[in-house]
Scaffold this motif. Structure first.
Motif, PDB file in Angstrom:
ATOM      1  N   ALA A   1     -25.016  77.240  21.097  1.00  0.00           N
ATOM      2  CA  ALA A   1     -25.101  75.785  21.248  1.00  0.00           C
ATOM      3  C   ALA A   1     -23.951  75.252  22.098  1.00  0.00           C
ATOM      4  O   ALA A   1     -22.791  75.622  21.901  1.00  0.00           O
ATOM      5  CB  ALA A   1     -25.095  75.121  19.877  1.00  0.00           C
ATOM      6  N   ARG A   2     -24.296  74.382  23.029  1.00  0.00           N
ATOM      7  CA  ARG A   2     -23.293  73.762  23.890  1.00  0.00           C
ATOM      8  C   ARG A   2     -23.264  72.244  23.758  1.00  0.00           C
ATOM      9  O   ARG A   2     -22.257  71.614  24.038  1.00  0.00           O
ATOM     10  CB  ARG A   2     -23.557  74.142  25.355  1.00  0.00           C
ATOM     11  CG  ARG A   2     -23.259  75.603  25.660  1.00  0.00           C
ATOM     12  CD  ARG A   2     -21.792  75.899  25.487  1.00  0.00           C
ATOM     13  NE  ARG A   2     -21.460  77.309  25.681  1.00  0.00           N
ATOM     14  CZ  ARG A   2     -21.390  78.208  24.703  1.00  0.00           C
ATOM     15  NH1 ARG A   2     -21.647  77.830  23.451  1.00  0.00           N
ATOM     16  NH2 ARG A   2     -21.066  79.447  24.941  1.00  0.00           N
ATOM     17  N   ARG A   3     -24.376  71.652  23.361  1.00  0.00           N
ATOM     18  CA  ARG A   3     -24.446  70.191  23.244  1.00  0.00           C
ATOM     19  C   ARG A   3     -24.782  69.749  21.819  1.00  0.00           C
ATOM     20  O   ARG A   3     -24.154  68.823  21.295  1.00  0.00           O
ATOM     21  CB  ARG A   3     -25.486  69.633  24.213  1.00  0.00           C
ATOM     22  CG  ARG A   3     -25.215  69.953  25.666  1.00  0.00           C
ATOM     23  CD  ARG A   3     -26.317  69.442  26.573  1.00  0.00           C
ATOM     24  NE  ARG A   3     -27.632  69.963  26.203  1.00  0.00           N
ATOM     25  CZ  ARG A   3     -28.081  71.169  26.558  1.00  0.00           C
ATOM     26  NH1 ARG A   3     -27.318  71.974  27.279  1.00  0.00           N
ATOM     27  NH2 ARG A   3     -29.284  71.583  26.201  1.00  0.00           N
ATOM     28  N   SER A   4     -25.782  70.383  21.236  1.00  0.00           N
ATOM     29  CA  SER A   4     -26.220  69.955  19.907  1.00  0.00           C
ATOM     30  C   SER A   4     -26.646  71.147  19.071  1.00  0.00           C
ATOM     31  O   SER A   4     -27.111  72.162  19.602  1.00  0.00           O
ATOM     32  CB  SER A   4     -27.389  68.970  20.025  1.00  0.00           C
ATOM     33  OG  SER A   4     -28.512  69.591  20.622  1.00  0.00           O
ATOM     34  N   LEU A   5     -26.479  71.005  17.776  1.00  0.00           N
ATOM     35  CA  LEU A   5     -26.885  72.038  16.832  1.00  0.00           C
ATOM     36  C   LEU A   5     -27.559  71.344  15.657  1.00  0.00           C
ATOM     37  O   LEU A   5     -26.949  70.518  14.974  1.00  0.00           O
ATOM     38  CB  LEU A   5     -25.675  72.834  16.343  1.00  0.00           C
ATOM     39  CG  LEU A   5     -25.938  73.923  15.293  1.00  0.00           C
ATOM     40  CD1 LEU A   5     -26.795  75.043  15.884  1.00  0.00           C
ATOM     41  CD2 LEU A   5     -24.620  74.497  14.766  1.00  0.00           C
ATOM     42  N   LEU A   6     -28.827  71.673  15.445  1.00  0.00           N
ATOM     43  CA  LEU A   6     -29.585  71.118  14.325  1.00  0.00           C
ATOM     44  C   LEU A   6     -29.781  72.206  13.278  1.00  0.00           C
ATOM     45  O   LEU A   6     -30.266  73.297  13.601  1.00  0.00           O
ATOM     46  CB  LEU A   6     -30.944  70.611  14.806  1.00  0.00           C
ATOM     47  CG  LEU A   6     -31.955  70.233  13.717  1.00  0.00           C
ATOM     48  CD1 LEU A   6     -31.473  69.001  12.953  1.00  0.00           C
ATOM     49  CD2 LEU A   6     -33.333  70.001  14.326  1.00  0.00           C
TER      50      LEU A   6
ATOM     51  N   VAL B   1     -36.895  69.497  17.972  1.00  0.00           N
ATOM     52  CA  VAL B   1     -35.663  68.703  17.884  1.00  0.00           C
ATOM     53  C   VAL B   1     -35.987  67.208  17.912  1.00  0.00           C
ATOM     54  O   VAL B   1     -35.400  66.413  17.166  1.00  0.00           O
ATOM     55  CB  VAL B   1     -34.706  69.082  19.029  1.00  0.00           C
ATOM     56  CG1 VAL B   1     -33.511  68.135  19.071  1.00  0.00           C
ATOM     57  CG2 VAL B   1     -34.223  70.529  18.859  1.00  0.00           C
ATOM     58  N   ASP B   2     -36.936  66.835  18.761  1.00  0.00           N
ATOM     59  CA  ASP B   2     -37.321  65.418  18.844  1.00  0.00           C
ATOM     60  C   ASP B   2     -37.932  64.926  17.528  1.00  0.00           C
ATOM     61  O   ASP B   2     -37.766  63.750  17.158  1.00  0.00           O
ATOM     62  CB  ASP B   2     -38.319  65.208  19.983  1.00  0.00           C
ATOM     63  CG  ASP B   2     -37.667  65.287  21.360  1.00  0.00           C
ATOM     64  OD1 ASP B   2     -36.426  65.270  21.427  1.00  0.00           O
ATOM     65  OD2 ASP B   2     -38.408  65.367  22.360  1.00  0.00           O
ATOM     66  N   HIS B   3     -38.650  65.814  16.843  1.00  0.00           N
ATOM     67  CA  HIS B   3     -39.238  65.447  15.557  1.00  0.00           C
ATOM     68  C   HIS B   3     -38.149  65.027  14.569  1.00  0.00           C
ATOM     69  O   HIS B   3     -38.245  63.975  13.911  1.00  0.00           O
ATOM     70  CB  HIS B   3     -40.048  66.612  15.001  1.00  0.00           C
ATOM     71  CG  HIS B   3     -40.570  66.408  13.620  1.00  0.00           C
ATOM     72  ND1 HIS B   3     -41.459  65.402  13.290  1.00  0.00           N
ATOM     73  CD2 HIS B   3     -40.313  67.083  12.458  1.00  0.00           C
ATOM     74  CE1 HIS B   3     -41.730  65.459  12.002  1.00  0.00           C
ATOM     75  NE2 HIS B   3     -41.046  66.462  11.466  1.00  0.00           N
TER      76      HIS B   3
ATOM     77  N   THR C   1     -34.480  60.973  11.810  1.00  0.00           N
ATOM     78  CA  THR C   1     -33.136  60.444  11.525  1.00  0.00           C
ATOM     79  C   THR C   1     -32.874  59.115  12.243  1.00  0.00           C
ATOM     80  O   THR C   1     -31.771  58.577  12.137  1.00  0.00           O
ATOM     81  CB  THR C   1     -32.061  61.469  11.947  1.00  0.00           C
ATOM     82  OG1 THR C   1     -32.220  61.793  13.344  1.00  0.00           O
ATOM     83  CG2 THR C   1     -32.157  62.734  11.124  1.00  0.00           C
ATOM     84  N   ASP C   2     -33.861  58.610  12.949  1.00  0.00           N
ATOM     85  CA  ASP C   2     -33.703  57.323  13.627  1.00  0.00           C
ATOM     86  C   ASP C   2     -33.515  56.229  12.573  1.00  0.00           C
ATOM     87  O   ASP C   2     -34.377  56.021  11.722  1.00  0.00           O
ATOM     88  CB  ASP C   2     -34.959  57.026  14.453  1.00  0.00           C
ATOM     89  CG  ASP C   2     -34.814  55.773  15.316  1.00  0.00           C
ATOM     90  OD1 ASP C   2     -34.082  54.847  14.902  1.00  0.00           O
ATOM     91  OD2 ASP C   2     -35.422  55.732  16.389  1.00  0.00           O
ATOM     92  N   PRO C   3     -32.395  55.506  12.602  1.00  0.00           N
ATOM     93  CA  PRO C   3     -32.132  54.493  11.566  1.00  0.00           C
ATOM     94  C   PRO C   3     -33.141  53.349  11.549  1.00  0.00           C
ATOM     95  O   PRO C   3     -33.269  52.643  10.550  1.00  0.00           O
ATOM     96  CB  PRO C   3     -30.722  53.986  11.908  1.00  0.00           C
ATOM     97  CG  PRO C   3     -30.540  54.313  13.362  1.00  0.00           C
ATOM     98  CD  PRO C   3     -31.297  55.587  13.576  1.00  0.00           C
TER      99      PRO C   3
END
Length: 273
Positions: free
Chosen positions: A131-136, A256-258, A263-265
């Motif tokens: 991972a370089r930008r994001s890790l889920l 990831v988009d799911h 998590t969208d507030p």
């Protein structure tokens, strides 16, 4: 123009198959060198085989060169070398895309001689390091996994945004008894954003409480492990668990988009702890 005239001069199925197989068998350097040779000749001349061998020596290169020239000469002798070079480059490009998008089988616990597999713990560590930008990270349960916590800490230190989604404990009305994922990574402070599915948001009258049961680790949008294994020492090593590593960027991005939507507030059902 009749069909036979329309297809005259097109490479035969035998040549197409040979080019595809060579693109899969030859290293990238050989493909580039061979394409350069082929583009410089007009026909399947007697000197082409030797030129291919000399362009990039290597194990079994002579047999590959002999095979290509023989099929070319037998099945499409009038096809220009530039066309064969283009076919080889195109086949190699598609081969590389297929390799990038491949899936791998991952297991914990007992293995078998039936197929080559990779171990869950090593894949988890590899993805975190990748991972370089994001890790889920998504897991029902989490316990122990000191090595994973250390790797996540290192990822956060190099600027990776880390999101952990885990099940709620009984203290918050959830089904998980004992330590939760948020507890395991609590030592990393705000370097890890922890999420949960509030019990109040998932209660359904007359039905049992749904569980957050997914197990996912996604490195950026490049690769993701989808597995039956929780983030626990036993699941990553001893339990009989099975998963796959998906390296199709389109599929990983959708995954990831799911979770980004969840998590969208404004509209998501997951809440930050």
């Amino acid at each position: 123009m009749n069909p036979s005239e329309a297809t005259a001069g097109l490479p035969s199925e035998a040549l197409a198959q040979t080019v595809a197989e060579l693109a899969a068998e030859l290293p990238a350097g050989h493909v580039a060198a061979w394409a350069g040779v082929l583009a410089s000749v007009q026909r399947s001349e007697a000197t082409v085989e030797a030129a291919l061998i000399d362009a990039r020596p290597g194990y079994a290169v002579a047999a590959h060169a002999r095979r290509l020239v023989a099929v070319w000469r037998s099945h499409a002798p009038d096809l220009p070398g530039a066309a064969v070079a283009l076919a080889l480059r195109s086949a190699a490009h598609l081969q590389r895309r297929a390799e990038v998008r491949r899936t791998e089988l991952v297991v914990s616990g007992p293995s078998s001689p039936a197929v080559a597999v990779r171990l869950t713990r090593s894949v988890v560590v590899e993805l975190i390091r990748q991972a370089r930008r994001s890790l889920l990270m998504v897991s029902f349960a989490a316990y122990g996994v000191a090595e994973v916590v250390a790797e996540v800490s290192a990822a956060a230190d190099r600027g990776v945004r880390v999101d952990l989604v885990s099940e709620s404990g009984t203290a918050d009305g959830g089904p998980l008894r004992g330590v939760t994922g948020a507890d395991v990574f609590a030592g990393l402070g705000d370097r890890v954003t922890c999420w949960h599915w509030p019990v109040a948001a998932r209660r359904q009258p007359g039905r049992s409480l749904p569980a957050l049961h997914a197990k996912v680790i996604a490195a950026d949008t490049d690769a993701a492990l989808v597995s039956s294994a929780n983030l626990t020492d036993r699941a990553l090593s001893d339990n009989l668990e099975v998963g796959v590593v998906v390296r199709d960027p389109d599929a990983v991005r959708r995954l990831v988009d799911h979770f980004a939507a969840l998590t969208d507030p404004r509209a998501g059902v997951l809440r930050r702890l």
